[in-house]
Enzyme design. Structure first.
Site, PDB file in Angstrom:
ATOM      1  N   ASP A  32      36.559  42.664  40.688  1.00 19.79           N
ATOM      2  CA  ASP A  32      37.114  42.971  39.442  1.00 19.79           C
ATOM      3  C   ASP A  32      38.505  43.229  39.294  1.00 19.79           C
ATOM      4  OD1 ASP A  32      37.773  43.878  37.097  1.00 19.79           O
ATOM      5  OD2 ASP A  32      36.494  45.708  37.065  1.00 19.79           O
ATOM      6  N   ASP A 226      41.030  39.441  33.283  1.00 21.93           N
ATOM      7  CA  ASP A 226      39.938  40.387  33.774  1.00 21.93           C
ATOM      8  C   ASP A 226      38.683  39.682  34.192  1.00 21.93           C
ATOM      9  OD1 ASP A 226      38.366  42.555  34.423  1.00 21.93           O
ATOM     10  OD2 ASP A 226      38.446  43.239  32.531  1.00 21.93           O
TER      11      ASP A 226
END
Length: 466
Positions: A32, A226
């Site tokens: 992430d 992201d």
């Protein structure tokens, strides 16, 4: 097909295999770019998909000789859930790099998380916050010269992708890497330190050859890159214009149902960043719902515009912490040629990919240019250093149910803690390895949906988990 796409939607999340403890225990965690912390052991009994959760591995601290519990508890709140955890110091192996005394969280309660998280983003409070993220530790312990990595997710049909710490593979992109300064926190949409950059335009090249312009303005829209978000999210006015390129789209909750694109079709959604136009195929920009229908990989969000996996699969992205820059180009695959990244303002070379560029059919009419000139955004020069890759596997799963779609998951800082390495147990080795000249390459394997039991990087809907 049900009324809600949320419960049926099959998407992708990307997980990295790491080894935790001594001897190492294999655990798969979400990679992430918008989280800063490493944590493991979600509560599978409360997970949205208990079976998937159990397949990703579990760390048993009692079986490790180097585990050191700090006794400090912490909670991370997400828009769709939470995790309660205890901080500990432990050996963590990424590829061949074995980090000593890495601070991480061991969850004792969470909901509805299916996986732990490998945070590859900066602390929300600033670039130089003392919290020992994995990216910080790699540099501090001598495995990398600088805090920088390149990410190559590849097409949803691809079986392999990679993240390379302190390295770039010119065989995995086409065209020249476009440098974009990261927007300072005080100028960003949420006033936090994240990988925000400006997007200059979006067009849709339809399958029948027409061109639809969603917006076209230099530095017109801040977006967050992201990898922890399966879907992309954009403000309502841009989404409404983008939908004109998909006249059959029908709103189904927060998503838009469309017919599935014909495999190999020429249609693309095109994202403009300076001189680079990242072209996302319609196959990568949609997610299959059932045998006959798909959903667009974008939803409306006026507060947190995000370019998630439905964009990143088509891009090769270099995240440069130290110089506050993002470099990006079109993802491709024509072999492998690794180039090392050094240290300092000229560390990231201005490289052109080895792969042949495809013709750009999208048109943008904006003629003005912008020189943002943020602090620490510097001109880069090329480097002749080479890199030695060290490979490790990622994990892919499919047919994942219980996905939470339509909400943005952003980390909420609930407390500030001072971390003291002096509390580390005396049996942890303190020698520093000397791998300054090597980059660390970790391979992503994205298996097709016909192989759901493979332990290699993954399709589930992951909302933004910053």
């Amino acid at each position: 097909m049900g009324n809600s796409l949320t419960n049926q939607l099959k998407g992708t999340f990307y997980s990295i295999d790491i080894e935790v403890g001594t001897p190492g225990q294999l655990v798969s965690v979400l990679f992430d770019t918008d989280s800063s912390e490493l944590w493991v052991n979600p509560d599978c009994n409360k997970a949205s998909n208990p079976s998937l959760c159990q397949q990703l591995g579990y760390f048993d601290s009692a079986k490790s000789s180097t585990f050191n519990d700090t006794g400090i508890k912490h909670v991370i709140s997400y828009g769709s859930g939470y995790v309660n955890m205890t901080y500990a110091y432990e050996a963590v192996k990424i590829g061949s790099a074995k980090l000593r005394n890495q601070l991480f969280g061991v969850a004792f309660d969470s909901e509805p998380e299916n996986y732990g998280i490998f945070g590859a983003g900066t602390d929300l409070r600033g670039w130089d916050d003392p919290y020992p993220t994995v990216i910080n530790t790699l540099a501090q312990q001598g495995f990398t010269n600088s805090r920088v990595y390149s990410l190559d997710l590849r097409s949803i049909e691809s079986q392999r992708g990679s993240v390379i710490f302190e390295g770039i593979d010119t065989g995995k992109f086409s065209g020249r890497l476009e440098k974009r300064p990261i927007i300072p926190a005080e100028q960003s949409p949420d006033s936090a330190t994240r990988f925000w950059i400006y997007l200059d335009g979006i067009t849709v090249s339809t399958e029948n050859g027409t061109e639809v312009r969603a917006f076209d303005k230099v530095d017109g829209q801040a977006v967050l890159l992201d990898s922890g978000a399966t879907l992309s999210s954009l403000p309502g006015p841009i989404v409404n214009e983008l939908l004109k390129g998909f006249p059959s789209a029908q709103a189904r909750g927060p998503l838009y149902q469309v017919g599935c694109p014909v495999p190999g079709s020429n249609g693309t959604v095109n994202f403009k960043f300076g001189n680079a136009v990242i072209k996302v195929s319609l196959e990568d920009f949609t997610l299959q719902v059932d045998e006959s229908s798909c959903a667009l990989g974008v939803q409306q969000n006026d507060e947190m515009p995000v370019l998630g996996d439905t964009f990143l699969r088509a891009a090769y992205v270099v995240y440069d912490w130290d110089n506050r820059n993002i470099h990006l180009a079109n993802s491709a695959d024509c072999g492998s040629h690794l180039v090392a990244i050094g240290k300092g303002p000229d560390a990231v070379p201005l490289l052109t990919g080895d792969c042949r560029e495809t013709a750009t059919t999208s048109t943008f009419i904006a003629t003005s240019t912008s020189s943002v000139g943020y602090i620490n955004s510097t001109r880069l020069s090329s480097s002749s250093n080479t890199a030695t890759p060290v490979l490790s596997n990622f994990t892919c799963f499919s047919n994942v149910a219980g996905c939470v779609v339509g909400s943005i998951r952003t980390e909420t800082v609930t407390s500030l803690t001072t971390y003291c390495p002096a509390t580390v147990a005396s049996n942890v080795p303190l020698t520093t390895p000397n791998f300054n000249s090597d980059s660390i390459s970790v391979t992503i394997n994205n298996y097709p949906e016909t192989r759901p039991s493979e332990t290699q990087i993954s399709p589930t809907i992951a909302a933004n988990s910053g």
